[in-house]
Design a protein around this motif. Structure first.
Motif, PDB file in Angstrom:
ATOM      1  N   ARG A 157      28.421  -1.852  29.216  1.00  0.00           N
ATOM      2  CA  ARG A 157      29.267  -1.576  30.271  1.00  0.00           C
ATOM      3  C   ARG A 157      29.217  -2.838  31.419  1.00  0.00           C
ATOM      4  NH1 ARG A 157      31.619   3.135  30.920  1.00  0.00           N
ATOM      5  NH2 ARG A 157      31.207   4.537  29.187  1.00  0.00           N
ATOM      6  N   LEU A 158      30.150  -3.201  32.153  1.00  0.00           N
ATOM      7  CA  LEU A 158      29.655  -4.327  33.057  1.00  0.00           C
ATOM      8  C   LEU A 158      31.065  -4.454  34.005  1.00  0.00           C
ATOM      9  CD1 LEU A 158      28.419  -7.827  33.062  1.00  0.00           C
ATOM     10  CD2 LEU A 158      30.666  -7.487  33.971  1.00  0.00           C
ATOM     11  N   SER A 159      30.555  -4.189  35.402  1.00  0.00           N
ATOM     12  CA  SER A 159      31.481  -4.053  36.568  1.00  0.00           C
ATOM     13  C   SER A 159      31.432  -5.285  37.547  1.00  0.00           C
ATOM     14  CB  SER A 159      31.239  -2.852  37.307  1.00  0.00           C
ATOM     15  OG  SER A 159      31.436  -1.732  36.595  1.00  0.00           O
ATOM     16  N   TYR A 160      32.478  -5.921  37.763  1.00  0.00           N
ATOM     17  CA  TYR A 160      32.505  -6.867  38.948  1.00  0.00           C
ATOM     18  C   TYR A 160      32.943  -6.112  40.293  1.00  0.00           C
ATOM     19  CZ  TYR A 160      32.348 -10.732  35.931  1.00  0.00           C
ATOM     20  OH  TYR A 160      32.047 -11.637  35.030  1.00  0.00           O
ATOM     21  N   GLY A 161      32.028  -5.712  41.080  1.00  0.00           N
ATOM     22  CA  GLY A 161      32.217  -4.957  42.445  1.00  0.00           C
ATOM     23  C   GLY A 161      32.693  -3.528  41.730  1.00  0.00           C
ATOM     24  N   ALA A 162      33.630  -3.098  42.281  1.00  0.00           N
ATOM     25  CA  ALA A 162      34.146  -1.860  42.016  1.00  0.00           C
ATOM     26  C   ALA A 162      35.096  -1.751  40.846  1.00  0.00           C
ATOM     27  CB  ALA A 162      35.063  -1.137  42.907  1.00  0.00           C
ATOM     28  N   GLN A 163      35.332  -2.760  40.041  1.00  0.00           N
ATOM     29  CA  GLN A 163      36.226  -3.035  38.786  1.00  0.00           C
ATOM     30  C   GLN A 163      35.259  -2.884  37.844  1.00  0.00           C
ATOM     31  OE1 GLN A 163      38.863  -6.146  38.630  1.00  0.00           O
ATOM     32  NE2 GLN A 163      40.178  -5.344  37.301  1.00  0.00           N
ATOM     33  N   GLU A 164      35.640  -2.096  36.766  1.00  0.00           N
ATOM     34  CA  GLU A 164      34.818  -1.938  35.510  1.00  0.00           C
ATOM     35  C   GLU A 164      35.716  -2.747  34.327  1.00  0.00           C
ATOM     36  OE1 GLU A 164      34.110   1.757  33.361  1.00  0.00           O
ATOM     37  OE2 GLU A 164      32.113   1.059  33.113  1.00  0.00           O
ATOM     38  N   ILE A 165      34.922  -3.878  33.942  1.00  0.00           N
ATOM     39  CA  ILE A 165      35.656  -4.896  33.049  1.00  0.00           C
ATOM     40  C   ILE A 165      35.198  -4.421  31.852  1.00  0.00           C
ATOM     41  CG2 ILE A 165      35.667  -7.351  32.534  1.00  0.00           C
ATOM     42  CD1 ILE A 165      36.597  -6.913  35.554  1.00  0.00           C
ATOM     43  N   LEU A 166      33.999  -4.087  31.366  1.00  0.00           N
ATOM     44  CA  LEU A 166      33.690  -3.654  29.969  1.00  0.00           C
ATOM     45  C   LEU A 166      33.306  -2.138  30.095  1.00  0.00           C
ATOM     46  CD1 LEU A 166      31.453  -6.570  28.763  1.00  0.00           C
ATOM     47  CD2 LEU A 166      33.994  -6.315  28.247  1.00  0.00           C
ATOM     48  N   LYS A 167      34.154  -1.454  29.301  1.00  0.00           N
ATOM     49  CA  LYS A 167      34.001   0.042  29.508  1.00  0.00           C
ATOM     50  C   LYS A 167      33.207   1.044  28.505  1.00  0.00           C
ATOM     51  CE  LYS A 167      38.092  -0.166  32.275  1.00  0.00           C
ATOM     52  NZ  LYS A 167      39.544   0.028  32.135  1.00  0.00           N
ATOM     53  N   GLY A 168      32.149   0.459  28.090  1.00  0.00           N
ATOM     54  CA  GLY A 168      31.391   0.733  26.828  1.00  0.00           C
ATOM     55  C   GLY A 168      31.794   0.204  25.699  1.00  0.00           C
ATOM     56  N   VAL A 169      31.592  -1.268  25.454  1.00  0.00           N
ATOM     57  CA  VAL A 169      32.095  -1.790  24.425  1.00  0.00           C
ATOM     58  C   VAL A 169      31.054  -1.999  23.211  1.00  0.00           C
ATOM     59  CG1 VAL A 169      32.890  -4.236  23.457  1.00  0.00           C
ATOM     60  CG2 VAL A 169      33.763  -3.202  25.497  1.00  0.00           C
ATOM     61  N   SER A 170      31.342  -1.772  22.004  1.00  0.00           N
ATOM     62  CA  SER A 170      30.273  -2.088  20.953  1.00  0.00           C
ATOM     63  C   SER A 170      31.013  -2.602  19.752  1.00  0.00           C
ATOM     64  CB  SER A 170      30.037  -0.396  20.252  1.00  0.00           C
ATOM     65  OG  SER A 170      29.513   0.384  21.293  1.00  0.00           O
TER      66      SER A 170
END
Ligand code: ADP
Ligand code: MG
Length: 252
Positions: free
Chosen positions: A9-22
């Motif tokens: 998971r990775l967010s820039y500010g409030a925006q989640e860019i990676l939402k639980g990637v495997s």
């Protein structure tokens, strides 16, 4: 080498860019990451090559947690050809390729004859040995891309991470670069935007859309008309050429 990224998971500010990637790659597997622009391919690769630290999730190299390794030891396992390479200072082509040797050196240890030999081999492999003494900044984008691949080859790692490595290349050099990579006995994880190139070289594909994996499998399994419509909003047919190679044919 096996590489796995679990629930990243990775967010820039409030925006989640990676939402639980495997994703996972087997040893010496060529894994492609495809998906529309902005879907998170580069962000995922940056987590894997340690430019970004994910908010959650774990990355393992042969079962060992990436973030518990020193940067030097992960650089001995993984080399990177990133999407853009900006150089504000001037190095020769040979010097750029020699940077690939640095994880193998102790602090302030000088490059030796063996390092120069490895670098010449790498430059020869990518067809850039004649440019060895040229200034890197005077090369075309495609030539720079090939030198950056030579740097990665000189690093002699069991894994290569590539972010759209053929972007600046003409078709001759696209095929040449990926053939070189394909022939190495290493694990490859590459973002590729050209689906036909992905079908040609990848053993397996992961599809990212809006920060989530929405498909995974062999190119044959993943690249179907319904899938291309859903993810890319294009009408396409799949066909095989006389050698049996799968191709995507787009309709206007
Ligand atoms: P891809 O490589 O699939 O085209 P990226 O991983 O580069 O996608 O980008 C995914 C999303 O993250 C995009 O919406 C992009 O605008 C956004 N993004 C990338 N880098 C940053 C950043 N440094 N700050 C804010 N948003 C970013
Ligand atoms: Mg990208």
């Amino acid at each position: 080498m096996n590489v796995s990224a679990e629930n990243i998971r990775l967010s820039y500010g409030a925006q989640e860019i990676l939402k639980g990637v495997s994703i996972q790659s087997g040893s010496n597997e060529f894994v492609g990451i495809i998906g529309p622009n902005g879907s998170g391919k580069s962000t995922l690769l940056k987590c894997i090559y340690r430019i970004l630290r994910p908010d959650a999730g774990q990355i393992n190299l042969d079962g060992a947690d990436l973030h518990s390794m020193s940067v030097k030891s992960s650089a001995l396992k993984m080399a990177v050809v990133a999407q853009h390479n900006y150089y504000n200072f001037d190095f020769s082509v040979r010097e750029v390729a020699l940077m690939g040797r640095s994880p193998h050196k102790r602090t302030l240890e000088r490059d030796n004859a063996r390092d120069y030999e490895i670098v010449e081999d790498a430059l020869r492999t990518v067809g850039m040995l004649d440019f060895a003494d040229r200034s890197f900044s005077t090369l075309s984008g495609g030539e720079q891309q090939r030198v950056i691949l030579a740097r990665a080859l000189a690093q002699q790692t069991p894994c290569l991470i590539l972010d759209e490595p053929t972007n600046h290349l003409d078709i001759t050099h696209q095929l040449q670069l990926l053939k070189i990579v394909k022939q190495l006995d290493v694990t490859v994880i590459s973002a590729i935007h050209d689906l036909n190139i992905a079908a040609m070289f990848c053993d397996r594909l992961y599809v990212l859309q809006k920060g989530e994996i929405v498909g995974c499998g062999t190119p044959e399994e993943v690249l179907t008309p319904a899938f291309l419509k859903r993810v890319y909003q294009v009408d396409a047919e799949l066909a095989r050429d006389s050698s049996g190679q799968l191709h995507v044919l787009y309709r206007a």
